[in-house]
Enzyme design. Structure first.
Site, PDB file in Angstrom:
ATOM      1  N   LYS A  35       0.935  -1.190  -0.158  1.00  0.00           N
ATOM      2  CA  LYS A  35       0.021   0.218   0.050  1.00  0.00           C
ATOM      3  C   LYS A  35       0.758   1.153   0.045  1.00  0.00           C
ATOM      4  CE  LYS A  35      -0.214  -0.119   5.024  1.00  0.00           C
ATOM      5  NZ  LYS A  35      -0.720  -0.956   6.068  1.00  0.00           N
ATOM      6  N   TYR A 262      17.018  29.612   7.804  1.00  0.00           N
ATOM      7  CA  TYR A 262      15.901  30.306   8.301  1.00  0.00           C
ATOM      8  C   TYR A 262      15.702  30.431   9.803  1.00  0.00           C
ATOM      9  CZ  TYR A 262      13.512  30.167   3.730  1.00  0.00           C
ATOM     10  OH  TYR A 262      13.194  30.313   2.180  1.00  0.00           O
ATOM     11  N   MET A 310      12.759  23.978   2.029  1.00  0.00           N
ATOM     12  CA  MET A 310      12.123  23.352   1.315  1.00  0.00           C
ATOM     13  C   MET A 310      13.028  22.516   0.048  1.00  0.00           C
ATOM     14  SD  MET A 310       8.888  24.535  -1.594  1.00  0.00           S
ATOM     15  CE  MET A 310       7.914  25.057  -0.166  1.00  0.00           C
TER      16      MET A 310
END
Ligand SMILES: *Cc1c(COP(=O)(O)O)cnc(C)c1O
Length: 367
Positions: A35, A262, A310
């Site tokens: 799955k 950041y 990101m």
């Protein structure tokens, strides 16, 4: 050069892990759980590797387990003829025609599904697995409801062939008696009923032989990952299937007191080189991984520094002063267990593997 992040998928390791399942549960058939796109490794890719299991090993998986009919249909479209089980059953009555036509096996875990089966006429009857709740309290019939549900299925023209399963809540906890209680409740609930039985996930394959029954249902161990909180795959005789790799795209000579990333949350304790890696949460690397999480640069462990962003993350290169742009970085896999990264990030390896996303290029190594 395109963006360097790649997930290398070692299909022969996957086949070897299936062999390890068989060594632990030699009398059971194996329902390989694939799955969530083969736990993030690629649904069809993993199914093809496990259907045949390679020249080195005896036989492939006896069945596949998926979470939805979409996954099952993708497998059939790809030419996979192995039996496929829908582990959560069907979600809408409309799926039953496809389930019959593509010869899928459905779990029945809820009274509404029983009623739907009773109200349906199908081109051919379905094999079903009656799911029993023995203590997880998620899906399944209460033990006291099993006999009546079984009788209704027997009487149902849309059904031909009934098996039984349950799922363990605490199989990864060594010595937790709850697992033995679940096994006992399951045995009592199914005592006089004919039909194959299935209980074991990976943790139970490895450490609860009393749960092996007719079918085992390993997932995570097929991908070379330990289901236990205190070991890694290698300790269990497993080989990692996914290696998530990238490269250094920058090396900065930072000054003592400079902050990295950041929020300026990490400060250089001395003049030092900092490596910039093309991997971030936009690829599925966990943003929650704190400073100190291990990363391999040129096969050497270095600590992550600053916040994961990101597209990038940063590493402390003080122990590798000659590292340069283009050097290989391994985020997890061969040489760096994903279990370790997950522990640092406050999650489980299952989640990290499933989260690797479509932006990452997958490179398959044949089994
Ligand atoms: C996902 C799943 C498994 C596999 O569990 P692992 O811990 O990955 O081995 C087995 N059975 C059912 C019902 C599942 O949903």
């Amino acid at each position: 050069m395109s963006r360097a992040i790649e997930a290398h998928i070692d299909l022969s390791a996957c086949q070897a892990n299936l062999h390890t399942v068989r060594r632990h549960a030699p009398s059971s058939r194996v329902l390989a759980v694939i799955k969530a796109g083969g736990y993030g490794h690629g649904l069809v890719r993993v199914a093809r590797a496990l259907a045949h299991a390679g020249a080195n090993w005896s036989t492939g998986a006896d069945a596949f387990g998926v979470a939805s009919i979409d996954e099952a249909l993708q497998l059939r479209e790809a030419g996979i003829t192995t039996p496929i089980v829908l582990l959560e059953g069907f979600f809408e009555t409309e799926e039953l025609a496809d389930i019959a036509a593509r010869e899928l096996v459905t779990v029945v875990h809820h009274p509404w599904q029983l009623a739907a089966l009773e109200a349906t006429r199908l081109s051919r009857p379905l094999a079903v697995i009656l799911k029993i709740d023995t203590g997880m309290h998620r899906l399944g019939f209460d033990p006291g409801e099993v006999a009546a549900a079984y009788r209704r299925l027997v009487a149902c023209p849309a059904v031909d062939g009934i098996q039984f399963m349950t799922h363990l809540a605490c199989a990864d906890e060594r010595g937790n008696e709850a697992t033995l209680r679940q096994i006992d409740v399951f045995a009592a609930a199914t005592a006089d009923l004919p039909g194959a039985r299935s209980i074991a996930n990976s943790a139970a394959v490895l450490q609860w032989p009393a749960s092996h029954a007719d079918w085992v249902r390993p997932g995570i161990m097929l991908y070379g990952v330990s289901p236990f909180p205190d070991t890694v795959g290698r300790d269990e005789g497993l080989a990692p299937v996914m290696t998530l790799k990238s490269r250094l795209i920058g090396v900065r000579r930072c000054r003592r007191g400079d902050t990295v990333g950041y929020g300026a949350s990490w400060r250089c304790p001395e003049d030092m080189p900092v490596g910039i890696v093309a991997a971030g949460y936009g690829d599925g690397y966990p943003r929650s991984a704190p400073a100190g999480t291990p990363v391999l640069v040129k096969a050497r462990r270095v600590p992550l520094v600053g916040r994961v962003s990101m597209d990038m993350l940063c590493v402390d290169l003080r122990s590798l002063p000659h590292a340069e742009v283009g050097d290989e970085v391994i985020l997890w896999g061969a040489g760096l267990p994903v279990e370790e990264v997950a522990r640092h990030a406050g999650t489980i390896p299952y989640e990290l593997l499933c989260r690797v996303n479509a932006r990452v290029r997958f490179v398959e190594h044949a089994g």
